[in-house]
Write a protein that holds these residues in place. Structure first.
Motif, PDB file in Angstrom:
ATOM      1  N   GLU A  77       0.821  -1.219   0.000  1.00  0.00           N
ATOM      2  CA  GLU A  77       0.000   0.000   0.000  1.00  0.00           C
ATOM      3  C   GLU A  77       0.846   1.256   0.000  1.00  0.00           C
ATOM      4  OE1 GLU A  77      -0.609   2.364   2.399  1.00  0.00           O
ATOM      5  OE2 GLU A  77       0.571   1.579   4.077  1.00  0.00           O
ATOM      6  N   ALA A  78       2.023   1.228   0.641  1.00  0.00           N
ATOM      7  CA  ALA A  78       2.896   2.404   0.622  1.00  0.00           C
ATOM      8  C   ALA A  78       3.391   2.691  -0.783  1.00  0.00           C
ATOM      9  CB  ALA A  78       4.069   2.203   1.576  1.00  0.00           C
ATOM     10  N   THR A  79       3.670   1.607  -1.555  1.00  0.00           N
ATOM     11  CA  THR A  79       4.182   1.802  -2.907  1.00  0.00           C
ATOM     12  C   THR A  79       3.086   2.227  -3.865  1.00  0.00           C
ATOM     13  OG1 THR A  79       5.883   0.134  -2.505  1.00  0.00           O
ATOM     14  CG2 THR A  79       5.405   0.683  -4.800  1.00  0.00           C
ATOM     15  N   LEU A  80       1.959   1.534  -3.824  1.00  0.00           N
ATOM     16  CA  LEU A  80       0.917   1.780  -4.811  1.00  0.00           C
ATOM     17  C   LEU A  80       0.102   3.032  -4.502  1.00  0.00           C
ATOM     18  CD1 LEU A  80      -0.311  -1.884  -5.356  1.00  0.00           C
ATOM     19  CD2 LEU A  80       1.218  -0.547  -6.811  1.00  0.00           C
ATOM     20  N   GLN A 131       0.812   5.636  -1.857  1.00  0.00           N
ATOM     21  CA  GLN A 131       1.550   6.850  -1.499  1.00  0.00           C
ATOM     22  C   GLN A 131       2.759   7.088  -2.392  1.00  0.00           C
ATOM     23  OE1 GLN A 131       2.095   7.236   2.834  1.00  0.00           O
ATOM     24  NE2 GLN A 131       0.876   5.377   3.028  1.00  0.00           N
ATOM     25  N   GLY A 132       3.398   6.015  -2.862  1.00  0.00           N
ATOM     26  CA  GLY A 132       4.590   6.144  -3.682  1.00  0.00           C
ATOM     27  C   GLY A 132       5.853   6.149  -2.858  1.00  0.00           C
ATOM     28  N   ILE A 133       6.915   5.585  -3.399  1.00  0.00           N
ATOM     29  CA  ILE A 133       8.218   5.561  -2.724  1.00  0.00           C
ATOM     30  C   ILE A 133       9.279   6.067  -3.685  1.00  0.00           C
ATOM     31  CG2 ILE A 133       7.584   3.675  -1.167  1.00  0.00           C
ATOM     32  CD1 ILE A 133       9.172   1.796  -2.995  1.00  0.00           C
ATOM     33  N   GLN A 134      10.293   6.710  -3.126  1.00  0.00           N
ATOM     34  CA  GLN A 134      11.390   7.218  -3.946  1.00  0.00           C
ATOM     35  C   GLN A 134      12.398   6.096  -4.182  1.00  0.00           C
ATOM     36  OE1 GLN A 134      13.349  10.652  -2.347  1.00  0.00           O
ATOM     37  NE2 GLN A 134      14.986  10.637  -3.886  1.00  0.00           N
ATOM     38  N   VAL A 135      12.738   5.884  -5.465  1.00  0.00           N
ATOM     39  CA  VAL A 135      13.675   4.813  -5.811  1.00  0.00           C
ATOM     40  C   VAL A 135      14.969   5.342  -6.404  1.00  0.00           C
ATOM     41  CG1 VAL A 135      11.814   3.147  -6.147  1.00  0.00           C
ATOM     42  CG2 VAL A 135      12.597   4.549  -8.084  1.00  0.00           C
ATOM     43  N   GLY A 136      15.068   6.644  -6.629  1.00  0.00           N
ATOM     44  CA  GLY A 136      16.293   7.192  -7.185  1.00  0.00           C
ATOM     45  C   GLY A 136      16.132   8.657  -7.521  1.00  0.00           C
ATOM     46  N   SER A 137      17.150   9.200  -8.250  1.00  0.00           N
ATOM     47  CA  SER A 137      17.150  10.607  -8.634  1.00  0.00           C
ATOM     48  C   SER A 137      17.709  10.746 -10.040  1.00  0.00           C
ATOM     49  CB  SER A 137      17.973  11.453  -7.657  1.00  0.00           C
ATOM     50  OG  SER A 137      17.468  11.327  -6.340  1.00  0.00           O
ATOM     51  N   VAL A 138      17.262  11.772 -10.722  1.00  0.00           N
ATOM     52  CA  VAL A 138      17.748  12.101 -12.058  1.00  0.00           C
ATOM     53  C   VAL A 138      18.339  13.499 -12.019  1.00  0.00           C
ATOM     54  CG1 VAL A 138      17.112  12.511 -14.460  1.00  0.00           C
ATOM     55  CG2 VAL A 138      16.079  10.624 -13.210  1.00  0.00           C
ATOM     56  N   VAL A 194      -1.093   3.558 -10.511  1.00  0.00           N
ATOM     57  CA  VAL A 194      -1.851   4.434 -11.389  1.00  0.00           C
ATOM     58  C   VAL A 194      -3.030   5.018 -10.605  1.00  0.00           C
ATOM     59  CG1 VAL A 194      -1.168   3.225 -13.471  1.00  0.00           C
ATOM     60  CG2 VAL A 194      -3.184   2.459 -12.209  1.00  0.00           C
ATOM     61  N   ASP A 195      -3.625   6.062 -11.164  1.00  0.00           N
ATOM     62  CA  ASP A 195      -4.693   6.757 -10.458  1.00  0.00           C
ATOM     63  C   ASP A 195      -5.876   5.845 -10.154  1.00  0.00           C
ATOM     64  OD1 ASP A 195      -3.159   9.019 -10.556  1.00  0.00           O
ATOM     65  OD2 ASP A 195      -4.162   9.872 -12.319  1.00  0.00           O
ATOM     66  N   GLU A 196      -6.122   4.866 -11.011  1.00  0.00           N
ATOM     67  CA  GLU A 196      -7.279   4.002 -10.799  1.00  0.00           C
ATOM     68  C   GLU A 196      -7.170   3.175  -9.519  1.00  0.00           C
ATOM     69  OE1 GLU A 196      -5.661   4.416 -13.513  1.00  0.00           O
ATOM     70  OE2 GLU A 196      -7.127   5.233 -14.938  1.00  0.00           O
ATOM     71  N   THR A 197      -5.956   3.023  -8.995  1.00  0.00           N
ATOM     72  CA  THR A 197      -5.805   2.213  -7.778  1.00  0.00           C
ATOM     73  C   THR A 197      -6.235   2.955  -6.520  1.00  0.00           C
ATOM     74  OG1 THR A 197      -3.509   2.942  -7.522  1.00  0.00           O
ATOM     75  CG2 THR A 197      -3.892   0.928  -8.808  1.00  0.00           C
ATOM     76  N   ARG A 198      -6.379   4.279  -6.582  1.00  0.00           N
ATOM     77  CA  ARG A 198      -6.726   5.048  -5.391  1.00  0.00           C
ATOM     78  C   ARG A 198      -7.837   6.060  -5.663  1.00  0.00           C
ATOM     79  NH1 ARG A 198      -1.817   6.455  -7.391  1.00  0.00           N
ATOM     80  NH2 ARG A 198      -1.537   8.603  -8.105  1.00  0.00           N
ATOM     81  N   ASP A 234     -11.762   1.048  -4.873  1.00  0.00           N
ATOM     82  CA  ASP A 234     -10.543   0.795  -5.647  1.00  0.00           C
ATOM     83  C   ASP A 234      -9.416   0.332  -4.746  1.00  0.00           C
ATOM     84  OD1 ASP A 234     -11.858   1.519  -7.955  1.00  0.00           O
ATOM     85  OD2 ASP A 234     -11.171   3.608  -7.873  1.00  0.00           O
ATOM     86  N   VAL A 235      -9.324   0.927  -3.564  1.00  0.00           N
ATOM     87  CA  VAL A 235      -8.280   0.501  -2.630  1.00  0.00           C
ATOM     88  C   VAL A 235      -8.540  -0.924  -2.150  1.00  0.00           C
ATOM     89  CG1 VAL A 235      -7.190   0.990  -0.408  1.00  0.00           C
ATOM     90  CG2 VAL A 235      -7.824   2.871  -1.918  1.00  0.00           C
ATOM     91  N   ARG A 236      -9.798  -1.267  -1.898  1.00  0.00           N
ATOM     92  CA  ARG A 236     -10.110  -2.633  -1.461  1.00  0.00           C
ATOM     93  C   ARG A 236      -9.766  -3.647  -2.550  1.00  0.00           C
ATOM     94  NH1 ARG A 236     -15.171  -0.308   0.604  1.00  0.00           N
ATOM     95  NH2 ARG A 236     -15.025  -0.130   2.884  1.00  0.00           N
ATOM     96  N   ASN A 237      -9.944  -3.263  -3.802  1.00  0.00           N
ATOM     97  CA  ASN A 237      -9.685  -4.181  -4.918  1.00  0.00           C
ATOM     98  C   ASN A 237      -8.223  -4.183  -5.359  1.00  0.00           C
ATOM     99  OD1 ASN A 237     -12.428  -4.879  -4.997  1.00  0.00           O
ATOM    100  ND2 ASN A 237     -12.902  -3.157  -6.376  1.00  0.00           N
ATOM    101  N   MET A 238      -7.382  -3.410  -4.726  1.00  0.00           N
ATOM    102  CA  MET A 238      -5.960  -3.377  -5.087  1.00  0.00           C
ATOM    103  C   MET A 238      -5.342  -4.747  -4.845  1.00  0.00           C
ATOM    104  SD  MET A 238      -3.049  -0.770  -3.653  1.00  0.00           S
ATOM    105  CE  MET A 238      -3.177  -1.455  -2.001  1.00  0.00           C
ATOM    106  N   LEU A 239      -4.551  -5.250  -5.789  1.00  0.00           N
ATOM    107  CA  LEU A 239      -3.982  -6.593  -5.716  1.00  0.00           C
ATOM    108  C   LEU A 239      -2.673  -6.587  -4.944  1.00  0.00           C
ATOM    109  CD1 LEU A 239      -4.693  -7.845  -9.359  1.00  0.00           C
ATOM    110  CD2 LEU A 239      -6.028  -8.242  -7.276  1.00  0.00           C
ATOM    111  N   ILE A 240      -2.547  -7.569  -4.032  1.00  0.00           N
ATOM    112  CA  ILE A 240      -1.340  -7.735  -3.218  1.00  0.00           C
ATOM    113  C   ILE A 240      -0.657  -9.025  -3.664  1.00  0.00           C
ATOM    114  CG2 ILE A 240      -0.426  -7.966  -0.874  1.00  0.00           C
ATOM    115  CD1 ILE A 240      -1.716  -5.289  -1.385  1.00  0.00           C
TER     116      ILE A 240
END
Length: 435
Positions: free
Chosen positions: A104-107, A109-116, A130-134, A139-145
């Motif tokens: 749930e943190a990744t899908l 809220q998002g996590i930082q994986v690097g920098s450009v 993607v936006d459809e997941t939240r 939509d959150v209940r149907n999110m796949l783990i």
């Protein structure tokens, strides 16, 4: 009420009155962290228990004589999604709470994986669903783990997903959560009311790790209102002594200083008529008016003291002539200042003018009463109250007997003076004084 940030900050630096402050904005918050002259801070960890104890404290405070409008300063609440893993259901799919938390943190809220790095700038790289997941709770209940052994399972099958009300801000003091119970004070001294509240709190039992303290820093005694009044009195005395030194007259200095509040009336009326607040900007405008009026009064009185009467001129005519000579320069200065401040009045309280607009309104209204004070009121007071030490009146022709001739003989000591002068004192017939 919708106000700009700068207006709110200006309001918070307001005048502090002793006790009588029944819920008028947040004038004390910037100084003490609370918005009322009296507050009790309740400490604890659990938010629900903390709210219950704060309500108990509010009821105790409401029963104290002198307390007005006691209320709990609850933080604003906002809806948020709460995900609670069901351990029994998650165990059936070999999913741990940590798996759910990482997904749930990744899908969501998002996590930082690097920098450009590009053009001397750093851009974070974020992995997020993607936006459809939240888009909604469903939509959150149907999110796949992802399952450890392969495959996926909807989040709603292993966790409870619900919407709850949570505080928008968690306030802490001394590493502990806290809630403030604030109240106004009326009819009694703030220190006396605070003492009664402390006695009542001593009789109140709290759960372990919960307690309450009276915030005495919000009282006018701690802020130093008495010291401010003392400084104001000292400044008035110093100003009076400076005026006496400028005029060389105690009477003149006294009535000039007493007439200065009249010059401020126009500024106060302008604030009331326009509906503006008597805040920091208006106070600065009144200070500018006071300085302008003092300067005009000093120039006027000094000029009148230095003015030489003409033959046959009465004291009233002398004062009128001196005021008329000051009329032109004074009116020109006041008009120039009014023209300079008029645009700030017309523009109103738009962003950036929250301080300048009330200052200009106050100054523009005060210019009218300042002109009246320095050009009409002070000359009238000077004519009747000022000392006549420097206003010797030249005698008129009627005071001199008709046909009388004063024949003076200049006598100086022998050997001194010009040729032809006889030694001796200066004399006049019939004992009349020599002018």
């Amino acid at each position: 009420e919708i106000v700009s940030y700068s207006t709110q900050e200006i309001r918070e630096v307001g005048a502090l009155l002793r006790g009588e402050n029944p819920n008028r904005g947040d004038g004390l918050r910037v100084l003490t962290g609370v918005g009322k002259p009296l507050a009790v801070r309740v400490f604890g960890q659990d938010p629900d228990v903390l709210s219950q104890q704060a309500e108990r404290v509010r009821e105790v405070m409401a029963g104290i004589d002198g307390v007005v409008d006691a209320r709990v300063d609850e933080p604003a609440r906002q809806p948020s999604i709460e995900i609670e893993v069901d351990l029994d259901r998650a165990r059936e799919f070999n999913i741990t709470p940590g798996d759910v938390r990482r997904a749930e943190a990744t899908l969501l809220q998002g996590i930082q994986v690097g920098s450009v790095f590009e053009d001397q700038k750093v851009f974070d790289v974020i992995v997020q669903g993607v936006d459809e997941t939240r888009g909604s709770v469903d939509d959150v209940r149907n999110m796949l783990i992802d399952r450890p052994g392969g495959g996926q399972v909807p989040l709603g099958d292993v966790a409870d997903v619900r919407v709850t009300e949570t505080p928008a801000v968690i306030s802490r003091d001394a590493v502990s959560r806290r809630l403030d119970v604030e109240a106004g004070v009326s009819g009694r001294d703030v220190a006396a009311v605070a003492a009664d509240i402390e006695s009542a709190l001593a009789q109140l039992e709290f759960p372990i790790e919960y307690h309450a303290e009276v915030i005495t820093d919000s009282t006018s005694e701690e802020i130093g209102a008495g010291r401010v009044v003392g400084f104001a009195i000292a400044l008035l005395v110093a100003g009076f002594l400076l005026l006496q030194a400028a005029f060389r007259s105690w009477t003149t200095a006294a009535f000039v200083l007493a007439a200065m509040p009249v010059a401020l009336v126009g500024g106060v009326i302008a604030v009331v008529v326009t509906g503006a607040e008597l805040g920091v900007g208006s106070m600065l405008g009144l200070l500018a008016i006071f300085g302008l009026a003092i300067r005009g009064a000093i120039v006027l009185v000094v000029d009148l003291q230095a003015l030489q009467p003409q033959p046959g001129e009465s004291r009233a005519e002398l004062v009128q002539r001196g005021a008329a000579e000051r009329m032109g320069p004074a009116v020109t200065s006041y008009l120039a200042l009014a023209v300079a401040t008029l645009p700030l009045v017309v523009l109103g309280t738009r962003p950036g003018l929250e301080l300048l607009h009330p200052l200009a309104v106050t100054l523009l209204g005060g210019l009218v009463t300042t002109a009246f004070t320095t050009l009409f009121l002070l000359p009238a007071l000077y004519q009747f109250l000022a000392s006549e030490e420097k206003q010797g009146v030249v005698p008129t022709d009627e005071e001199e007997p008709a046909g009388t001739t004063i024949d003076l003989e200049r006598r100086v000591p022998a050997g001194e003076g010009l040729p032809g002068q006889r030694p001796g004192p200066v004399t006049a017939p019939e004992g009349r004084p020599v002018r």
